[in-house]
Scaffold this motif. Structure first.
Motif, PDB file in Angstrom:
ATOM      1  N   ASN A 175      14.809  11.475  37.630  1.00 35.61           N
ATOM      2  CA  ASN A 175      13.556  10.766  37.384  1.00 35.61           C
ATOM      3  C   ASN A 175      12.452  11.723  36.971  1.00 35.61           C
ATOM      4  O   ASN A 175      11.671  11.447  36.058  1.00 35.61           O
ATOM      5  N   ASP A 176      12.395  12.873  37.629  1.00 34.94           N
ATOM      6  CA  ASP A 176      11.365  13.861  37.311  1.00 34.94           C
ATOM      7  C   ASP A 176      11.542  14.400  35.892  1.00 34.94           C
ATOM      8  O   ASP A 176      10.548  14.735  35.222  1.00 34.94           O
ATOM      9  N   LEU A 177      12.786  14.502  35.432  1.00 37.74           N
ATOM     10  CA  LEU A 177      13.046  15.003  34.076  1.00 37.74           C
ATOM     11  C   LEU A 177      12.924  13.906  33.022  1.00 37.74           C
ATOM     12  O   LEU A 177      12.956  14.186  31.825  1.00 37.74           O
ATOM     13  N   GLY A 178      12.789  12.654  33.476  1.00 33.72           N
ATOM     14  CA  GLY A 178      12.659  11.557  32.518  1.00 33.72           C
ATOM     15  C   GLY A 178      13.988  11.049  32.002  1.00 33.72           C
ATOM     16  O   GLY A 178      14.027  10.309  31.016  1.00 33.72           O
ATOM     17  N   ILE A 179      15.092  11.433  32.669  1.00 35.19           N
ATOM     18  CA  ILE A 179      16.404  10.908  32.295  1.00 35.19           C
ATOM     19  C   ILE A 179      16.545   9.476  32.816  1.00 35.19           C
ATOM     20  O   ILE A 179      17.027   8.584  32.108  1.00 35.19           O
ATOM     21  N   LEU A 180      16.112   9.261  34.069  1.00 36.45           N
ATOM     22  CA  LEU A 180      16.157   7.942  34.684  1.00 36.45           C
ATOM     23  C   LEU A 180      14.745   7.464  34.992  1.00 36.45           C
ATOM     24  O   LEU A 180      13.810   8.257  35.136  1.00 36.45           O
ATOM     25  N   VAL A 193      21.555  10.554  25.698  1.00 42.63           N
ATOM     26  CA  VAL A 193      20.270  10.260  26.350  1.00 42.63           C
ATOM     27  C   VAL A 193      19.389  11.496  26.274  1.00 42.63           C
ATOM     28  O   VAL A 193      19.875  12.619  26.112  1.00 42.63           O
ATOM     29  N   ALA A 194      18.074  11.276  26.415  1.00 40.83           N
ATOM     30  CA  ALA A 194      17.125  12.391  26.334  1.00 40.83           C
ATOM     31  C   ALA A 194      16.089  12.271  27.437  1.00 40.83           C
ATOM     32  O   ALA A 194      15.740  11.158  27.884  1.00 40.83           O
ATOM     33  N   GLY A 195      15.583  13.435  27.888  1.00 40.31           N
ATOM     34  CA  GLY A 195      14.556  13.460  28.921  1.00 40.31           C
ATOM     35  C   GLY A 195      13.161  13.523  28.334  1.00 40.31           C
ATOM     36  O   GLY A 195      12.959  13.422  27.111  1.00 40.31           O
ATOM     37  N   ILE A 247      18.626   4.356  32.861  1.00 39.61           N
ATOM     38  CA  ILE A 247      18.363   5.360  31.823  1.00 39.61           C
ATOM     39  C   ILE A 247      17.075   5.009  31.099  1.00 39.61           C
ATOM     40  O   ILE A 247      16.866   3.875  30.660  1.00 39.61           O
ATOM     41  N   LYS A 248      16.201   6.001  30.997  1.00 41.97           N
ATOM     42  CA  LYS A 248      14.891   5.770  30.419  1.00 41.97           C
ATOM     43  C   LYS A 248      14.922   5.767  28.891  1.00 41.97           C
ATOM     44  O   LYS A 248      14.370   4.877  28.250  1.00 41.97           O
ATOM     45  N   ASP A 249      15.579   6.772  28.291  1.00 45.59           N
ATOM     46  CA  ASP A 249      15.556   6.895  26.820  1.00 45.59           C
ATOM     47  C   ASP A 249      16.978   7.107  26.303  1.00 45.59           C
ATOM     48  O   ASP A 249      17.490   8.224  26.299  1.00 45.59           O
ATOM     49  N   GLU A 250      17.603   6.016  25.911  1.00 46.91           N
ATOM     50  CA  GLU A 250      18.959   6.086  25.363  1.00 46.91           C
ATOM     51  C   GLU A 250      18.871   6.282  23.855  1.00 46.91           C
ATOM     52  O   GLU A 250      18.482   5.382  23.121  1.00 46.91           O
TER      53      GLU A 250
END
Length: 459
Positions: free
Chosen positions: A195-200, A109-111, A205-208
């Motif tokens: 969430n702040d880092l964009g992981i979730l 995953v990526a932030g 998960i935001k970006d798998e």
């Protein structure tokens, strides 16, 4: 202490040369002792070399005594870009059709994209990764968060920062292992760091970048799923390494498990090569070189010559393990060179003949080399009698040589001490002689002067 050496100033004698010649005669026993020491060191060194060569021969023979050497298998793959395969001696020969539809992958995953990896982010909290807490402080940068994730024991992931473009940094978190069960689990633990880092985003998960998947393939039509791409529990004795899968459908490959005669042949060749190394070295160290007129250090050593004789005997003896018409190693291509040939005394191998017999009578040839009565074990046991570090013949010889060398070293040291004293005494004696002659010369001159004086008075 240095000595005043009046070398023939009065007597005219070359006292330095006289002392050197006298000392040369007295040093003769010392030179002989030094030669004896050098010879013993050469003998000891030769035996140590023999020990090393015999130990290597023992290792080669040990492999020949192992039945798996003759039961070796190899796996031939029709397309090594799709998968690779290896087989042990336990594998059954046969052909397998394998169709690969998917590879096992690591969850990644990526932030969000951030402008800096080193500036403080102002985030704080104790978010969880796979149930492991990561303490984030307001002063932490993206790089610091990455380091904290990697420093957390048992977390099961690795973090990295990827600069996708100048000034664009992303935190990438990857599972350490492949498989669907290794999917990374993130938990805010009451905060908002992920969430702040964009992981979730909203708890998901935001970006798998890559999903956690198992490998999926079939073997002779049977569908199989595993968490890894290296599989050793499907075909007995065979390890598969899946390398490639299609975007859709399957990739087909054939794996043929066959007998691998090369393992046995190479084991015999290795033994032959080391056998000849031992024989050649002992022969060299036991011989006489007419050009240099130098006799080898082991020329008078019967033990060395006995090794050569007994090793050759092991090879030429009748082998009880052979079946059918086979009776000696010569029947499978192993012979000693004939007298008058360049190979005289050496072990030679007819590889074609060996392969032929392995093909015709594998069990018979195997039984002749393996087991307690096989030639492999016989060589191992024979060599052990020489190379055993505690009770071996070479160990005992080495101890004896070293004791003798030490004794000679002590005698040499004592002889050198006495010779130094003897040389000092000779120099002192000649110095006293010169002084005495000097005094005599002075008295003679004084008497001459007195006589001259008396003679002149009378006139």
């Amino acid at each position: 202490m240095s000595r005043l050496n009046i070398a023939g100033l009065i007597s005219g004698l070359d006292t330095k040369s006289i002392v050197e010649q006298l000392m040369a005669l007295e040093r003769r026993p010392l030179y002989l002792a030094q030669q004896r020491q050098t010879r013993l060191e050469e003998v000891n060194s030769a035996w140590k070399d023999i020990n090393t060569r015999l130990s290597t021969l023992q290792t080669k023979a040990q492999k020949l005594s192992d039945p798996s050497t003759f039961d070796a298998r190899k796996a031939a793959v029709s397309d090594s870009a799709i998968l690779q395969a290896s087989a042990t001696s336990e594998a059954e020969t046969g052909t397998y059709t394998i169709e690969v539809s998917g590879l096992a992958t690591k969850h990644t995953v990526a932030g969000n994209v951030l402008a800096s990896a080193t500036e403080s982010l102002g985030l704080s909290g104790n978010p969880l990764v796979n149930g492991q807490e990561v303490a984030i402080e307001a002063t932490d940068s993206l790089s610091a968060i990455k380091d904290k994730i990697n420093a957390t024991a048992g977390i099961g992931v690795k973090a990295a920062i990827v600069e996708t473009a100048p000034g664009q940094h992303r935190l990438v978190i990857t599972a350490e292992k492949t498989g669907s069960s290794q999917a990374i689990v993130f938990d805010e633990n009451g905060g908002t760091v992920w969430n702040d880092l964009g992981i979730l985003i909203g708890g998901a998960i935001k970006d798998e970048i890559q999903a956690a998947t198992n490998s999926v393939f079939t073997v002779n039509g049977l569908t199989i799923e595993r968490e890894g791409n290296v599989i050793s529990d499907v075909i007995g004795g065979v390890t598969l390494n899946l390398l490639k899968a299609p975007n859709s459908g399957t990739l087909s490959v054939t794996v043929a498990v066959e007998q691998d005669l090369d393992v046995a042949v190479n084991a015999v060749k290795d033994m032959v090569s080391q056998f000849n190394s031992v024989i050649a070295f002992i022969s060299e160290k036991s011989g006489y070189d007419p050009k240099t007129r130098i006799t080898g250090p082991l020329a008078a050593d019967s033990s060395a010559k006995r090794i050569v004789t007994e090793l050759r005997q092991k090879i030429t003896d009748f082998v009880t393990g052979f079946s059918g018409e086979l009776g000696t190693l010569a029947d499978v291509g192993l012979t000693t060179g004939a007298f008058g040939t360049a190979d005289y005394g050496r072990l030679t191998l007819d590889e074609a003949k060996l392969r032929e017999q392995l093909t015709k009578d594998l069990d018979g040839v195997k039984s002749a080399f393996t087991g307690e009565s096989g030639i492999g074990q016989k060589l191992v046991d024979y060599v052990e009698g020489y190379t055993n570090s505690v009770s071996g013949i070479i160990s005992e010889k080495s101890k004896s040589h070293e004791r003798q060398i030490k004794g000679i070293e002590d005698r040499i040291a004592e002889m050198e001490r006495r010779l130094e004293q003897r040389e000092a005494r000779l120099q002192d004696e000649f110095t006293r002689l010169e002084k005495a002659m000097g005094q005599f010369q002075s008295q003679s001159n004084w008497l001459s002067q007195q006589l001259t004086s008396l003679t002149g008075f009378s006139e």
